[in-house]
Design a protein around this motif. Structure first.
Motif, mmCIF file in Angstrom:
data_model
loop_
_atom_site.group_PDB
_atom_site.id
_atom_site.type_symbol
_atom_site.label_atom_id
_atom_site.label_comp_id
_atom_site.label_asym_id
_atom_site.label_seq_id
_atom_site.Cartn_x
_atom_site.Cartn_y
_atom_site.Cartn_z
ATOM 1 N N GLY A 281 26.602 -19.191 3.954
ATOM 2 C CA GLY A 281 25.960 -18.013 3.654
ATOM 3 C C GLY A 281 25.230 -17.540 4.940
ATOM 4 O O GLY A 281 25.362 -17.891 6.018
ATOM 5 N N ILE A 282 24.332 -16.422 4.740
ATOM 6 C CA ILE A 282 23.404 -15.931 5.767
ATOM 7 C C ILE A 282 22.102 -16.239 5.647
ATOM 8 O O ILE A 282 21.421 -15.978 4.596
ATOM 9 N N LEU A 283 21.556 -16.824 6.835
ATOM 10 C CA LEU A 283 19.861 -17.207 6.674
ATOM 11 C C LEU A 283 19.401 -15.897 7.422
ATOM 12 O O LEU A 283 19.518 -15.607 8.374
ATOM 13 N N ILE A 284 18.579 -15.264 6.584
ATOM 14 C CA ILE A 284 17.785 -14.004 7.132
ATOM 15 C C ILE A 284 16.707 -14.456 7.776
ATOM 16 O O ILE A 284 15.775 -15.286 7.640
ATOM 17 N N ILE B 94 29.663 -14.768 -0.005
ATOM 18 C CA ILE B 94 29.323 -14.510 1.399
ATOM 19 C C ILE B 94 29.168 -15.816 2.054
ATOM 20 O O ILE B 94 28.145 -16.720 1.715
ATOM 21 N N ASN B 95 30.136 -16.046 3.078
ATOM 22 C CA ASN B 95 30.170 -17.319 3.887
ATOM 23 C C ASN B 95 29.709 -17.204 5.058
ATOM 24 O O ASN B 95 29.051 -18.008 5.737
ATOM 25 N N LYS B 96 30.036 -15.970 5.683
ATOM 26 C CA LYS B 96 29.639 -15.558 7.293
ATOM 27 C C LYS B 96 29.111 -14.117 7.204
ATOM 28 O O LYS B 96 29.609 -13.482 6.297
ATOM 29 N N PHE B 97 28.802 -13.915 8.535
ATOM 30 C CA PHE B 97 27.984 -12.599 8.489
ATOM 31 C C PHE B 97 29.308 -11.508 8.223
ATOM 32 O O PHE B 97 28.958 -10.340 7.946
ATOM 33 N N SER B 98 30.388 -11.886 8.760
ATOM 34 C CA SER B 98 31.564 -10.854 8.741
ATOM 35 C C SER B 98 31.861 -10.428 7.158
ATOM 36 O O SER B 98 32.343 -9.396 6.910
ATOM 37 N N ASP B 99 31.755 -11.325 6.163
ATOM 38 C CA ASP B 99 31.953 -11.134 4.938
ATOM 39 C C ASP B 99 30.876 -10.193 4.417
ATOM 40 O O ASP B 99 31.280 -9.167 3.598
ATOM 41 N N LYS C 171 12.878 -11.862 2.109
ATOM 42 C CA LYS C 171 11.962 -12.509 2.873
ATOM 43 C C LYS C 171 12.683 -13.208 3.936
ATOM 44 O O LYS C 171 13.850 -13.881 3.670
ATOM 45 N N PRO C 172 12.112 -13.288 5.240
ATOM 46 C CA PRO C 172 12.812 -14.439 6.354
ATOM 47 C C PRO C 172 12.923 -15.539 5.586
ATOM 48 O O PRO C 172 12.062 -15.941 4.961
ATOM 49 N N GLY C 173 13.982 -16.415 5.781
ATOM 50 C CA GLY C 173 14.178 -17.773 5.344
ATOM 51 C C GLY C 173 15.161 -17.885 3.705
ATOM 52 O O GLY C 173 15.602 -18.552 3.655
ATOM 53 N N ASP C 174 15.067 -16.597 3.060
ATOM 54 C CA ASP C 174 16.112 -16.302 2.335
ATOM 55 C C ASP C 174 17.407 -16.680 2.873
ATOM 56 O O ASP C 174 18.000 -16.358 3.850
ATOM 57 N N ILE C 175 18.462 -17.016 1.609
ATOM 58 C CA ILE C 175 19.819 -17.247 2.365
ATOM 59 C C ILE C 175 20.717 -16.580 1.168
ATOM 60 O O ILE C 175 20.739 -16.712 -0.055
ATOM 61 N N ILE C 176 21.466 -15.650 1.765
ATOM 62 C CA ILE C 176 22.309 -14.555 0.824
ATOM 63 C C ILE C 176 23.570 -15.414 0.570
ATOM 64 O O ILE C 176 24.185 -15.930 1.679
ATOM 65 N N LYS C 177 23.854 -15.412 -0.499
ATOM 66 C CA LYS C 177 25.164 -16.147 -1.130
ATOM 67 C C LYS C 177 26.208 -15.374 -1.680
ATOM 68 O O LYS C 177 27.354 -15.745 -1.620
ATOM 69 N N LYS C 178 25.867 -14.096 -2.032
ATOM 70 C CA LYS C 178 26.904 -13.269 -2.747
ATOM 71 C C LYS C 178 26.155 -11.914 -2.727
ATOM 72 O O LYS C 178 25.015 -11.663 -2.876
#
Length: 467
Positions: free
Chosen positions: A302-305, A333-338, A320-327
């Motif tokens: 995932g992506i850590l904001i 979403i596994n990595k930033f290029s996704d 918010k900072p600290g949120d994790i983007i999963k989809k």
């Protein structure tokens, strides 16, 4: 004699009886199956009770649909360089010389629009397109996007041309059979086959450029650039763009711009004349990279904001900072290029649905993507973009007023301007983006512009740009 025969008969009956009891009591019946090999509990990798998968794949339909829609692109550029020792001494520049570059292209409409790579047509003074039937046409450049390496050109033919329709690259799968069709080595359309090896691949070789490639092991060589990557149905799912090789020739890996990105770039060029980018407005980091750090994260994908830009779509949606983007929508979403790969197919004001983790709780947030001009300002005259400082930036520059140089053209990138803190333009001090806009408006009448910035060592540097 009779006594002997009687004893012999009794002995034979006793032996038969003993053998029968032993068989019944101590041996299990083992059935004999002719031509039936013993079945193992574990199946080896080479085990295949039916035909192999490749036997069921037919490439002929896809190849027939594709080869006539893939063209040869010839790029002629005029360069000047010293042609004699006198040119070196007197700086005359030498005689103009024609240089020829070649690549491939894909016809995407019956009226002659062709998509290719930006690097195939870069700096062209004349473009020439040859169809698979060897007919040749002059081509005109419609538009280009260097960041995605996609360009659109057009030819005028007397009849409708064979073309390929864009497929949905988001639906392509790793392990799926694909064909690469192009014109390597100045040959007519050439077909190679392979599988998709990876998606959303970022090579990290072009600083400041966006990357989210489809990786394939279909053979791609010089001249394939701009050609078609199609699935077995003949759907265009990518534009072949790059190979990774120490020799410059194919060694097993090649890369294509996904069709959803190429189609969006083409649509933007035709409708707006340039590429419209919809952005979230965050800084983030792959959790896979952070999993080896001292920080403790329960998630590995995932992506850590890290930062949310003010006035951005992410800010307005409540990220918010600290949120994790999963989809994002239906994309895992596994990595930033996704993430960047999917958003590249979107425009400003498009809505996406984010699935995030916040304090180990799953949340869904609708986000409206915005043009980054809401928090990024580009100084076209000198080729740099600036944005307001985030909390991390302010800590990095010890609370110094100014704006961060967010991005720059290739020349300024080589000077190392990206990430520096811009604090002055000419004699005007810079605190925020509004100050930049006012200072640039004043500087236009001067015919020159100087900028003052703070480098990574806290030192002030000045750079002067003249028209």
């Amino acid at each position: 004699m009779k006594k002997f025969l009687s004893l012999l008969l009794v002995s034979m009956l006793g032996g038969a009886l003993t053998l029968g009891i032993y068989k019944l009591a101590f041996e299990k019946e083992i059935p004999l199956l002719e031509n039936q090999p013993a079945q193992s509990k574990f199946v080896t990798a080479s085990y295949n009770p039916a035909s192999t998968a490749a036997d069921d794949v037919d490439f002929t339909t896809a190849a027939d649909k594709t080869v006539h829609a893939v063209v040869h692109v010839k790029n002629m550029t005029i360069s000047r360089g010293p042609s004699s020792i006198m040119d070196y001494f007197y700086g005359s520049g030498g005689q103009p010389r024609a240089q020829i570059g070649t690549g491939s292209g894909v016809i995407i409409s019956p009226d002659g629009y062709i998509v290719t790579n930006n690097h195939v047509i870069a700096n062209a003074t004349e473009l020439q397109v040859t169809l698979n039937n060897n007919r040749t046409y002059r081509a005109e450049l419609v538009g280009t996007d260097p960041e995605t390496d996609i360009a659109l050109i057009k030819i005028d033919a007397d009849e409708d041309l064979p073309y390929l329709a864009f497929g949905d690259s988001d639906n392509s799968k790793i392990g799926e059979w694909v064909l690469a069709v192009g014109n390597p080595f100045n040959l007519t359309s050439t077909v190679t086959a392979g599988i998709i090896s990876a998606k959303a691949r970022d090579l990290n070789e072009m600083d400041g450029k966006f990357q989210s490639f489809i990786q394939t092991d279909a053979a791609v060589n010089p001249g394939n650039s701009g050609g078609a990557l199609v699935n077995t149905n003949g759907d265009l799912i990518g534009i072949n763009t790059a190979i990774t090789s120490q020799t410059g020739s194919y060694i097993g890996y090649s890369f294509a711009v996904p069709s959803n990105i190429a189609k969006k770039v083409v649509d933007d060029i035709m409708e707006f004349g340039n590429v419209q980018m919809g952005t979230l407005g965050i800084k983030g980091q792959d959790l896979g990279v952070l999993s080896n750090s001292e920080e403790d994260y329960n998630e590995s994908q995932g992506i850590l904001i890290a930062e949310v830009f003010k006035k951005s779509g992410a800010d307005k949606a409540g990220l918010k900072p600290g949120d994790i983007i999963k989809k994002v929508d239906h994309i895992q979403i596994n990595k930033f290029s996704d993430l960047t790969g999917y958003l590249r197919s979107k425009r400003p004001n498009d809505n996406v649905q984010l699935t995030i983790l916040r304090d180990n709780n799953t949340m869904e947030l609708p986000v409206t993507l915005l043009d980054n001009s809401s928090y990024v300002y580009t100084i076209d005259e000198i080729g740099i973009s600036v944005q307001e400082q985030t909390k991390t930036d302010k800590d990095r520059f010890d609370g110094q007023n100014g704006v961060v140089i967010y991005g720059s053209n290739e020349y300024n990138r080589r000077l190392g301007l990206d990430g520096k803190l811009l604090i002055g333009i000419n004699d005007d001090k810079i605190k925020n983006v509004d100050d930049v806009k006012k200072a640039v408006a004043k500087a236009k009448s001067y015919g020159m512009m100087s900028i003052v910035y703070i480098n990574e060592y806290g030192e002030r540097e000045r750079l002067v740009f003249r028209e």
